[in-house]
Design a protein around this motif. Structure first.
Motif, PDB file in Angstrom:
ATOM      1  N   THR A  87       0.810  -1.212   0.000  1.00  0.00           N
ATOM      2  CA  THR A  87       0.000   0.000   0.000  1.00  0.00           C
ATOM      3  C   THR A  87       0.848   1.270   0.000  1.00  0.00           C
ATOM      4  O   THR A  87       0.404   2.301  -0.501  1.00  0.00           O
ATOM      5  CB  THR A  87      -0.953   0.033   1.217  1.00  0.00           C
ATOM      6  N   GLU A  88       2.056   1.194   0.536  1.00  0.00           N
ATOM      7  CA  GLU A  88       2.927   2.370   0.544  1.00  0.00           C
ATOM      8  C   GLU A  88       3.314   2.785  -0.872  1.00  0.00           C
ATOM      9  O   GLU A  88       3.641   3.952  -1.119  1.00  0.00           O
ATOM     10  CB  GLU A  88       4.183   2.083   1.378  1.00  0.00           C
ATOM     11  N   ASN A  89       3.274   1.827  -1.804  1.00  0.00           N
ATOM     12  CA  ASN A  89       3.652   2.106  -3.186  1.00  0.00           C
ATOM     13  C   ASN A  89       2.445   2.231  -4.115  1.00  0.00           C
ATOM     14  O   ASN A  89       2.571   2.085  -5.336  1.00  0.00           O
ATOM     15  CB  ASN A  89       4.601   1.015  -3.701  1.00  0.00           C
ATOM     16  N   VAL A  90       1.298   2.496  -3.525  1.00  0.00           N
ATOM     17  CA  VAL A  90       0.091   2.809  -4.299  1.00  0.00           C
ATOM     18  C   VAL A  90      -0.298   4.239  -3.951  1.00  0.00           C
ATOM     19  O   VAL A  90      -0.480   4.571  -2.780  1.00  0.00           O
ATOM     20  CB  VAL A  90      -1.062   1.845  -3.963  1.00  0.00           C
ATOM     21  N   LEU A  91      -0.398   5.093  -4.968  1.00  0.00           N
ATOM     22  CA  LEU A  91      -0.720   6.502  -4.738  1.00  0.00           C
ATOM     23  C   LEU A  91      -2.165   6.788  -5.114  1.00  0.00           C
ATOM     24  O   LEU A  91      -2.755   6.080  -5.928  1.00  0.00           O
ATOM     25  CB  LEU A  91       0.230   7.392  -5.554  1.00  0.00           C
ATOM     26  N   LEU A  92      -2.715   7.851  -4.513  1.00  0.00           N
ATOM     27  CA  LEU A  92      -4.123   8.192  -4.694  1.00  0.00           C
ATOM     28  C   LEU A  92      -4.288   9.571  -5.329  1.00  0.00           C
ATOM     29  O   LEU A  92      -3.634  10.530  -4.910  1.00  0.00           O
ATOM     30  CB  LEU A  92      -4.851   8.178  -3.348  1.00  0.00           C
ATOM     31  N   THR A  93      -5.176   9.649  -6.307  1.00  0.00           N
ATOM     32  CA  THR A  93      -5.541  10.939  -6.872  1.00  0.00           C
ATOM     33  C   THR A  93      -6.493  11.642  -5.922  1.00  0.00           C
ATOM     34  O   THR A  93      -6.942  11.071  -4.914  1.00  0.00           O
ATOM     35  CB  THR A  93      -6.240  10.772  -8.233  1.00  0.00           C
ATOM     36  N   GLU A  94      -6.835  12.873  -6.257  1.00  0.00           N
ATOM     37  CA  GLU A  94      -7.780  13.632  -5.427  1.00  0.00           C
ATOM     38  C   GLU A  94      -9.130  12.940  -5.356  1.00  0.00           C
ATOM     39  O   GLU A  94      -9.856  13.053  -4.368  1.00  0.00           O
ATOM     40  CB  GLU A  94      -7.934  15.045  -5.991  1.00  0.00           C
ATOM     41  N   MET A  95      -9.477  12.171  -6.405  1.00  0.00           N
ATOM     42  CA  MET A  95     -10.748  11.456  -6.465  1.00  0.00           C
ATOM     43  C   MET A  95     -10.630  10.031  -5.917  1.00  0.00           C
ATOM     44  O   MET A  95     -11.502   9.196  -6.126  1.00  0.00           O
ATOM     45  CB  MET A  95     -11.264  11.425  -7.899  1.00  0.00           C
ATOM     46  N   LEU A  96      -9.524   9.746  -5.222  1.00  0.00           N
ATOM     47  CA  LEU A  96      -9.266   8.440  -4.599  1.00  0.00           C
ATOM     48  C   LEU A  96      -9.156   7.303  -5.631  1.00  0.00           C
ATOM     49  O   LEU A  96      -9.607   6.187  -5.385  1.00  0.00           O
ATOM     50  CB  LEU A  96     -10.342   8.104  -3.554  1.00  0.00           C
ATOM     51  N   CYS A  97      -8.545   7.618  -6.764  1.00  0.00           N
ATOM     52  CA  CYS A  97      -8.217   6.579  -7.747  1.00  0.00           C
ATOM     53  C   CYS A  97      -6.785   6.104  -7.490  1.00  0.00           C
ATOM     54  O   CYS A  97      -5.895   6.916  -7.227  1.00  0.00           O
ATOM     55  CB  CYS A  97      -8.335   7.122  -9.167  1.00  0.00           C
ATOM     56  N   CYS A  98      -6.576   4.796  -7.548  1.00  0.00           N
ATOM     57  CA  CYS A  98      -5.278   4.204  -7.239  1.00  0.00           C
ATOM     58  C   CYS A  98      -4.357   4.172  -8.452  1.00  0.00           C
ATOM     59  O   CYS A  98      -4.800   3.905  -9.576  1.00  0.00           O
ATOM     60  CB  CYS A  98      -5.466   2.767  -6.752  1.00  0.00           C
ATOM     61  N   LYS A  99      -3.068   4.425  -8.196  1.00  0.00           N
ATOM     62  CA  LYS A  99      -2.050   4.271  -9.225  1.00  0.00           C
ATOM     63  C   LYS A  99      -0.825   3.608  -8.596  1.00  0.00           C
ATOM     64  O   LYS A  99      -0.315   4.075  -7.579  1.00  0.00           O
ATOM     65  CB  LYS A  99      -1.669   5.618  -9.834  1.00  0.00           C
ATOM     66  N   ILE A 100      -0.381   2.525  -9.201  1.00  0.00           N
ATOM     67  CA  ILE A 100       0.791   1.797  -8.700  1.00  0.00           C
ATOM     68  C   ILE A 100       2.045   2.593  -9.033  1.00  0.00           C
ATOM     69  O   ILE A 100       2.206   3.091 -10.147  1.00  0.00           O
ATOM     70  CB  ILE A 100       0.862   0.398  -9.338  1.00  0.00           C
ATOM     71  N   SER A 101       2.938   2.708  -8.049  1.00  0.00           N
ATOM     72  CA  SER A 101       4.160   3.493  -8.234  1.00  0.00           C
ATOM     73  C   SER A 101       5.371   2.690  -7.759  1.00  0.00           C
ATOM     74  O   SER A 101       5.263   1.526  -7.400  1.00  0.00           O
ATOM     75  CB  SER A 101       4.059   4.810  -7.458  1.00  0.00           C
ATOM     76  N   ASP A 102       6.524   3.356  -7.766  1.00  0.00           N
ATOM     77  CA  ASP A 102       7.799   2.816  -7.285  1.00  0.00           C
ATOM     78  C   ASP A 102       8.181   1.546  -8.028  1.00  0.00           C
ATOM     79  O   ASP A 102       7.962   0.426  -7.550  1.00  0.00           O
ATOM     80  CB  ASP A 102       7.769   2.558  -5.781  1.00  0.00           C
ATOM     81  N   PHE A 103       8.803   1.734  -9.179  1.00  0.00           N
ATOM     82  CA  PHE A 103       9.238   0.617 -10.003  1.00  0.00           C
ATOM     83  C   PHE A 103      10.736   0.351  -9.855  1.00  0.00           C
ATOM     84  O   PHE A 103      11.378  -0.174 -10.759  1.00  0.00           O
ATOM     85  CB  PHE A 103       8.878   0.882 -11.469  1.00  0.00           C
ATOM     86  N   GLY A 104      11.282   0.717  -8.695  1.00  0.00           N
ATOM     87  CA  GLY A 104      12.717   0.554  -8.453  1.00  0.00           C
ATOM     88  C   GLY A 104      13.188  -0.886  -8.464  1.00  0.00           C
ATOM     89  O   GLY A 104      14.348  -1.169  -8.769  1.00  0.00           O
TER      90      GLY A 104
END
Length: 231
Positions: A87-104
């Motif tokens: 969950t720490e690597n999932v970011l939220l838009t203002e509308m609470l839409c999820c985007k997967i991040s951190d591809f290190g």
């Protein structure tokens, strides 16, 4: 440079459930990757901010899981393993839409299997048993991590397996000890988590199957047939 490998992978991926790469700055230090702004921060912090009241509807929590699964379906189709799904690597838009991040730690696979170096800094309690046994990694290892992520969601961002330290967790995992979802896990998600945690990686569901299972759990998502019957 490691972050250039991350940027190169991000350049090859494009999906609404993945963080969008805007630029890479390498002219002078500090080098950086520029992405779209995610105003609500990461999912873990959002969940923790509601952990005392526990006032989020199940449909919202399950909706987070469905969106993340949707992003992982895309990565699965692109033969990309994330290797740091939490969950720490999932970011939220203002509308609470999820985007997967951190591809290190991500890898684009030439075949079905990748390898984890012995000195890689990995989130221990999200790792599948085969990683500790053979240092091998497949899409099904991400499925295991997704099961852990589901427990994070239903426990409002609680650290997984809070009764064990990392060494105890790995020992139990390699000894084949049963691990269970937290008591806060609803019955309809309990079985999904356990399917993700099958010791035999080949028996774990695909992300497409997981997305379908999760959609069936969401009372807000009715099939066309159900809508017709209710009119």
């Amino acid at each position: 440079m490691e972050f250039l490998k991350e940027a190169e992978i991000m350049k090859q991926l494009c999906h609404e459930r993945l963080i969008k790469l805007l630029a890479v700055c390498t002219e002078r230090e500090p080098f950086c990757i520029v992405t779209e702004l995610m105003k609500k921060g990461n999912l873990q912090k959002y969940l923790k901010s509601h952990s005392e009241a526990r006032n989020l509807e199940f449909s919202l929590l399950n909706g987070f899981a469905i969106q993340i699964a949707e992003g992982m379906v895309y990565l699965e189709e692109k033969c990309c393993i994330h290797r740091d799904l939490r969950t720490e690597n999932v970011l939220l838009t203002e509308m609470l839409c999820c985007k997967i991040s951190d591809f290190g730690l991500a890898q684009l696979l030439q075949n079905d299997q990748g390898w984890m170096s012995h000195d890689a800094k990995v989130p221990i309690k999200w790792m599948a048993p085969e990683i500790f046994r053979e240092y091998s990694y497949t899409v099904k290892s991400d499925v295991w991590s997704f099961g852990v992520l589901l427990t994070e969601i239903v426990s409002y961002g609680e650290v997984p397996f809070p009764g064990k330290n990392n060494n105890e967790f790995v020992k139990d995992l390699l000894d084949g000890a049963n691990i269970s979802p937290p008591a806060s896990c609803p019955d309809n998600l309990h079985d999904i988590v356990l399917q993700c945690w099958n010791q035999n990686s080949e028996r774990r569901p695909t992300f497409k199957q997981l997305q379908a299972m999760l959609m069936k759990c969401n009372p807000m998502l009715k099939t066309e047939e159900e809508l017709l019957l209710s009119t």
